[in-house]
Design a protein around this motif. Structure first.
Motif, PDB file in Angstrom:
ATOM      1  N   ALA A 289       9.394   9.733   0.015  1.00  0.00           N
ATOM      2  CA  ALA A 289       8.773   8.676   0.311  1.00  0.00           C
ATOM      3  C   ALA A 289       9.366   7.262   0.001  1.00  0.00           C
ATOM      4  O   ALA A 289       9.014   6.252   0.932  1.00  0.00           O
ATOM      5  N   LEU A 290       9.733   7.070  -0.861  1.00  0.00           N
ATOM      6  CA  LEU A 290      10.438   5.859  -1.326  1.00  0.00           C
ATOM      7  C   LEU A 290      11.941   5.580  -0.191  1.00  0.00           C
ATOM      8  O   LEU A 290      11.786   4.387   0.346  1.00  0.00           O
ATOM      9  N   GLN A 291      12.455   6.791   0.090  1.00  0.00           N
ATOM     10  CA  GLN A 291      13.563   6.394   1.177  1.00  0.00           C
ATOM     11  C   GLN A 291      12.862   6.284   2.547  1.00  0.00           C
ATOM     12  O   GLN A 291      13.618   5.504   3.167  1.00  0.00           O
ATOM     13  N   ARG A 292      11.825   6.733   2.737  1.00  0.00           N
ATOM     14  CA  ARG A 292      11.243   6.274   4.126  1.00  0.00           C
ATOM     15  C   ARG A 292      10.642   4.978   4.254  1.00  0.00           C
ATOM     16  O   ARG A 292      10.979   4.216   4.994  1.00  0.00           O
ATOM     17  N   ILE A 293      10.232   4.426   3.059  1.00  0.00           N
ATOM     18  CA  ILE A 293       9.796   2.833   2.821  1.00  0.00           C
ATOM     19  C   ILE A 293      11.021   2.117   3.131  1.00  0.00           C
ATOM     20  O   ILE A 293      10.984   1.114   4.043  1.00  0.00           O
ATOM     21  N   LYS A 294      11.918   2.455   2.574  1.00  0.00           N
ATOM     22  CA  LYS A 294      13.567   1.692   2.776  1.00  0.00           C
ATOM     23  C   LYS A 294      13.570   1.759   4.196  1.00  0.00           C
ATOM     24  O   LYS A 294      14.066   0.505   4.730  1.00  0.00           O
TER      25      LYS A 294
ATOM     26  N   LEU B 249      10.985  -2.712  -4.377  1.00  0.00           N
ATOM     27  CA  LEU B 249      11.422  -1.428  -4.018  1.00  0.00           C
ATOM     28  C   LEU B 249      12.352  -1.016  -4.858  1.00  0.00           C
ATOM     29  O   LEU B 249      12.367   0.534  -5.384  1.00  0.00           O
ATOM     30  N   ASP B 250      13.387  -1.590  -5.328  1.00  0.00           N
ATOM     31  CA  ASP B 250      14.553  -1.237  -6.115  1.00  0.00           C
ATOM     32  C   ASP B 250      13.854  -0.913  -7.422  1.00  0.00           C
ATOM     33  O   ASP B 250      13.977   0.152  -8.346  1.00  0.00           O
ATOM     34  N   ARG B 251      12.851  -1.704  -8.001  1.00  0.00           N
ATOM     35  CA  ARG B 251      12.254  -1.495  -9.420  1.00  0.00           C
ATOM     36  C   ARG B 251      11.525  -0.172  -9.116  1.00  0.00           C
ATOM     37  O   ARG B 251      11.634   0.748 -10.217  1.00  0.00           O
ATOM     38  N   LYS B 252      10.800  -0.110  -8.347  1.00  0.00           N
ATOM     39  CA  LYS B 252      10.062   1.264  -8.225  1.00  0.00           C
ATOM     40  C   LYS B 252      11.096   2.633  -8.118  1.00  0.00           C
ATOM     41  O   LYS B 252      10.798   3.531  -8.739  1.00  0.00           O
ATOM     42  N   ILE B 253      12.078   2.331  -7.365  1.00  0.00           N
ATOM     43  CA  ILE B 253      13.198   3.376  -7.372  1.00  0.00           C
ATOM     44  C   ILE B 253      13.514   3.733  -8.875  1.00  0.00           C
ATOM     45  O   ILE B 253      13.896   4.794  -9.235  1.00  0.00           O
ATOM     46  N   GLN B 254      14.022   2.799  -9.443  1.00  0.00           N
ATOM     47  CA  GLN B 254      14.693   3.041 -10.806  1.00  0.00           C
ATOM     48  C   GLN B 254      13.598   3.405 -11.811  1.00  0.00           C
ATOM     49  O   GLN B 254      13.976   4.487 -12.591  1.00  0.00           O
ATOM     50  N   ASP B 255      12.504   3.200 -11.722  1.00  0.00           N
ATOM     51  CA  ASP B 255      11.348   3.568 -12.473  1.00  0.00           C
ATOM     52  C   ASP B 255      11.111   4.912 -12.350  1.00  0.00           C
ATOM     53  O   ASP B 255      10.956   5.855 -13.118  1.00  0.00           O
ATOM     54  N   HIS B 256      11.340   5.413 -11.164  1.00  0.00           N
ATOM     55  CA  HIS B 256      11.122   6.836 -10.567  1.00  0.00           C
ATOM     56  C   HIS B 256      12.326   7.622 -10.960  1.00  0.00           C
ATOM     57  O   HIS B 256      12.110   8.810 -11.625  1.00  0.00           O
TER      58      HIS B 256
ATOM     59  N   ALA C  19       0.766  -1.210   0.015  1.00  0.00           N
ATOM     60  CA  ALA C  19      -0.055   0.023   0.047  1.00  0.00           C
ATOM     61  C   ALA C  19       0.886   1.335   0.006  1.00  0.00           C
ATOM     62  O   ALA C  19       0.733   2.065  -0.691  1.00  0.00           O
ATOM     63  N   LYS C  20       1.860   1.369   0.801  1.00  0.00           N
ATOM     64  CA  LYS C  20       2.908   2.508   0.978  1.00  0.00           C
ATOM     65  C   LYS C  20       3.639   2.801  -0.148  1.00  0.00           C
ATOM     66  O   LYS C  20       3.737   3.916  -0.818  1.00  0.00           O
ATOM     67  N   LEU C  21       3.844   1.543  -0.852  1.00  0.00           N
ATOM     68  CA  LEU C  21       4.695   1.889  -2.207  1.00  0.00           C
ATOM     69  C   LEU C  21       3.741   2.184  -3.415  1.00  0.00           C
ATOM     70  O   LEU C  21       4.421   2.733  -4.194  1.00  0.00           O
TER      71      LEU C  21
END
Ligand code: FA5
Length: 360
Positions: free
Chosen positions: A39-44, A87-94, A29-31
């Motif tokens: 936000a991504l760093q916070r999830i990490k 999470l890595d995939r989302k960071i790369q897409d971002h 949900a957070k992702l």
């Protein structure tokens, strides 16, 4: 995973398994909601950092009964790895989206050709003419010979059958070379033509011989079609049975290869080193033969001198003039460039003005 960890609500393993399910749902949900770096760093850090949920859960495996530890440890690691790669995939897409956005904002068109930092140089028109003419003669079997620009009077005049004080020397307004102490050295000159190379080449090679000799020459002479420094190509062919017909054929064939079909005329003329001698004129390219400043209202411009090599020259170079005959010619390259590009004066070629040169 659910089979191995669903062994009852009071079971600590089951508790962890349930928590793992909840954490996973929370993570997803957070992702899905995360829109920026923060936000991504916070999830990490919330899930994988030193005090992150999954890190703490991994540590708690140590408190489980020993038979549950391997199963739970494996289950937690699998979930951890799966979530980390999500999470890595989302960071790369971002990151990729950010780069695209930046390119869009900077209006940089990646498809445009690059900007040249330095202007491109090109071969000088006179050198270009020299290479093209050399090429034409090379195809006819001539090779290239050279000689010095500061020449002995002997090679520039005497060996070419100009006796001392002969009026023919006056035609070639000569620069004599003086050393710094002011003494005139009568026998050192800036060569006035490329013909001295004829003598040097025949002395060296004898007959048969077929050479061209391109190079700079100097005369104290200046107007629209005369320059104190200019360029010539000497042509020399000596062999058995060479006649004036070969001279005419070779020169006409050269002129037609270089200029295309243009009026060409041979006029009798005098040079002490040939007999008979001729001057070759081409129809003026500036006025098409109507008459103008360049052709001095005659419709013709002289581009070369030519003739049959004088037997005296052959003999003085050790060549049997009974057996061998030859023809020679001297072409003015600068004037050929002037006619080729329709220039109104030779001086344009030497001003190093890029605005002019780049038009050629
Ligand atoms: C000679 O120089 C002879 N050596 C040519 C020759 C060679 C004749 C072999 C016979 C056998 P002349 O002085 O005409 O000839 O010059 C030859 C060409 O050089 C001229 O036709 C002209 O195109 C060019 N020329 C002469 N003087 C100048 C000058 N001051 N500036 C630019 N071109 C010149």
């Amino acid at each position: 995973m659910s089979e191995s960890i669903s062994s009852g609500p009071t079971d600590p393993g089951a508790e962890i398994a349930q928590k793992l399910g909840t954490l996973r749902a929370e993570f997803e949900a957070k992702l899905a909601e995360a829109r920026d770096d923060a936000a991504l760093q916070r999830i990490k850090s919330d899930f994988f950092g030193p005090k992150g949920e999954l890190t703490l859960m991994s540590r708690s495996v140590g408190q489980l009964p020993s038979e549950q530890r391997p199963v739970m440890g494996k289950a937690i690691n699998e979930v951890k790895r799966a979530l980390e790669s999500e999470l890595d995939r989302k960071i790369q897409d971002h990151e990729a989206r950010k780069r695209d956005e930046e390119l869009r904002r900077s209006r940089l068109d990646m498809t445009l050709p690059g900007r040249a930092l330095h202007a491109k140089g090109a071969v000088h028109p006179v050198a270009r003419v020299m290479y093209e003419i050399s090429d034409i003669f090379a195809r006819m079997g001539f090779s290239v010979a050279t000689g010095p620009e500061v020449e002995l009077d002997f090679y520039n005049f005497e060996a070419l059958n100009f006796p001392p004080d002969h009026p023919a020397r006056d035609m070639q307004d000569t620069f004599f070379v003086r050393p710094p102490d002011g003494r005139a050295i009568k026998d050192l000159v800036l060569r006035t033509h490329t013909s001295p190379v004829q003598i040097r080449a025949m002395e060296r090679q004898g007959a048969p011989i077929r050479i061209i000799a391109p190079g700079r020459v100097y005369r104290c002479d200046q107007d629209a079609t005369h320059s104190p420094m200019f360029h010539q190509i000497e042509v020399l062919c000596v062999d058995e049975g060479v006649s004036f017909a070969h001279l005419k054929g070779t020169l006409t064939s050269f002129i037609q290869s270089f200029f295309g079909s243009r009026g060409v005329r041979f006029r009798p003329s005098f040079f002490p080193f040939v007999e008979p001698g001729a001057e070759v004129d081409m129809q003026c390219t500036m006025c098409g033969g109507e008459g103008c400043r360049i052709c001095k209202q005659t419709g013709w411009v002289e581009i070369l001198g030519a003739g049959m090599v004088h037997p005296v020259l052959l003999e003085s170079c050790g060549i049997d003039s009974e057996r061998y005959t030859g023809f020679a010619a001297g072409l003015g390259l600068d004037r050929i460039a002037l006619l080729r590009w329709g220039l109104d004066e030779l001086a344009h070629l030497y001003r190093s003005d890029v605005r002019f040169l780049s038009q050629i």
